[in-house]
Design a protein around this motif. Sequence first.
Motif, mmCIF file in Angstrom:
data_model
loop_
_atom_site.group_PDB
_atom_site.id
_atom_site.type_symbol
_atom_site.label_atom_id
_atom_site.label_comp_id
_atom_site.label_asym_id
_atom_site.label_seq_id
_atom_site.Cartn_x
_atom_site.Cartn_y
_atom_site.Cartn_z
ATOM 1 N N THR A 17 41.605 42.317 30.479
ATOM 2 C CA THR A 17 40.469 41.521 31.392
ATOM 3 C C THR A 17 39.167 41.789 31.167
ATOM 4 O O THR A 17 38.875 43.145 30.781
ATOM 5 N N GLU A 18 38.337 41.032 31.184
ATOM 6 C CA GLU A 18 36.867 41.331 30.739
ATOM 7 C C GLU A 18 35.946 41.977 31.674
ATOM 8 O O GLU A 18 35.256 42.741 31.289
ATOM 9 N N ALA A 19 36.847 41.974 32.817
ATOM 10 C CA ALA A 19 35.895 42.638 33.961
ATOM 11 C C ALA A 19 36.114 44.324 33.890
ATOM 12 O O ALA A 19 35.492 44.956 34.503
ATOM 13 N N TYR A 22 38.781 45.462 29.179
ATOM 14 C CA TYR A 22 38.306 45.319 27.923
ATOM 15 C C TYR A 22 37.033 46.425 27.771
ATOM 16 O O TYR A 22 36.783 46.849 26.815
ATOM 17 N N ARG A 43 40.566 39.609 24.567
ATOM 18 C CA ARG A 43 39.570 39.513 25.850
ATOM 19 C C ARG A 43 40.089 38.582 26.748
ATOM 20 O O ARG A 43 39.917 37.338 26.034
ATOM 21 N N VAL A 44 40.423 38.443 27.945
ATOM 22 C CA VAL A 44 40.558 37.323 28.887
ATOM 23 C C VAL A 44 39.970 37.353 30.008
ATOM 24 O O VAL A 44 39.756 38.518 30.528
ATOM 25 N N ARG A 45 39.796 36.360 30.651
ATOM 26 C CA ARG A 45 39.310 36.262 31.923
ATOM 27 C C ARG A 45 40.047 36.899 32.891
ATOM 28 O O ARG A 45 39.712 37.779 33.819
ATOM 29 N N SER A 46 41.166 36.182 32.958
ATOM 30 C CA SER A 46 42.352 36.859 34.014
ATOM 31 C C SER A 46 43.607 36.576 33.052
ATOM 32 O O SER A 46 43.961 35.340 32.938
ATOM 33 N N SER A 70 45.317 45.089 33.256
ATOM 34 C CA SER A 70 44.430 44.094 34.036
ATOM 35 C C SER A 70 43.551 45.029 35.083
ATOM 36 O O SER A 70 43.399 46.357 34.899
ATOM 37 N N CYS A 75 40.787 43.515 41.163
ATOM 38 C CA CYS A 75 40.559 42.070 40.379
ATOM 39 C C CYS A 75 39.661 41.369 41.278
ATOM 40 O O CYS A 75 39.497 41.090 42.307
ATOM 41 N N TYR A 77 39.207 38.247 41.122
ATOM 42 C CA TYR A 77 39.516 36.886 41.533
ATOM 43 C C TYR A 77 40.540 37.154 42.702
ATOM 44 O O TYR A 77 41.710 37.757 42.574
#
Length: 141
Positions: A17-19, A22, A43-46, A70, A75, A77
């Motif tokens: 996850t980029e937040a 990553y 790298r993924v947003r979610s 994750s 998270c 989101y």
Amino acid sequence: METGAQTHEGKILILATEACAYPGADSVGQAHAGYPANTYVLRVRSPVMFPERFYMDCFRKGIDGIIVMSCGEECPYPGAYKALAERIDRVYQLMKAEGIDLHRLRLTAICTVCNRAFLKEVNDMNRWIVEHGPVQWKKAA
């Protein structure tokens, strides 16, 4: 090890996850710590955005282990981590149906500075893959 015996250096895919995860992976590089070269960090947003079939397709295309890193309950989101955990449970059911060992897919929480945890997850998965070899699918009846 016997002479001429081969070890399987499989491929590991990390959905980071980029937040959270990553930046944790990035901190490994900043610390000049190494991890196996057979590791691919995406790298993924979610990771909840990836459907169940994505994971199975990865195994079919030669990925031997997948680590979903994750943010966990942190998270950004709302509801995404719970939905992700439920999705991974559904993927486990698909894996069971195909005879794929469930150790090949891991869900873990990695924070932005968790480079030791990142390295442990990658190295543990790599050791497991070397020991167990490539993905074994159920034989067609």
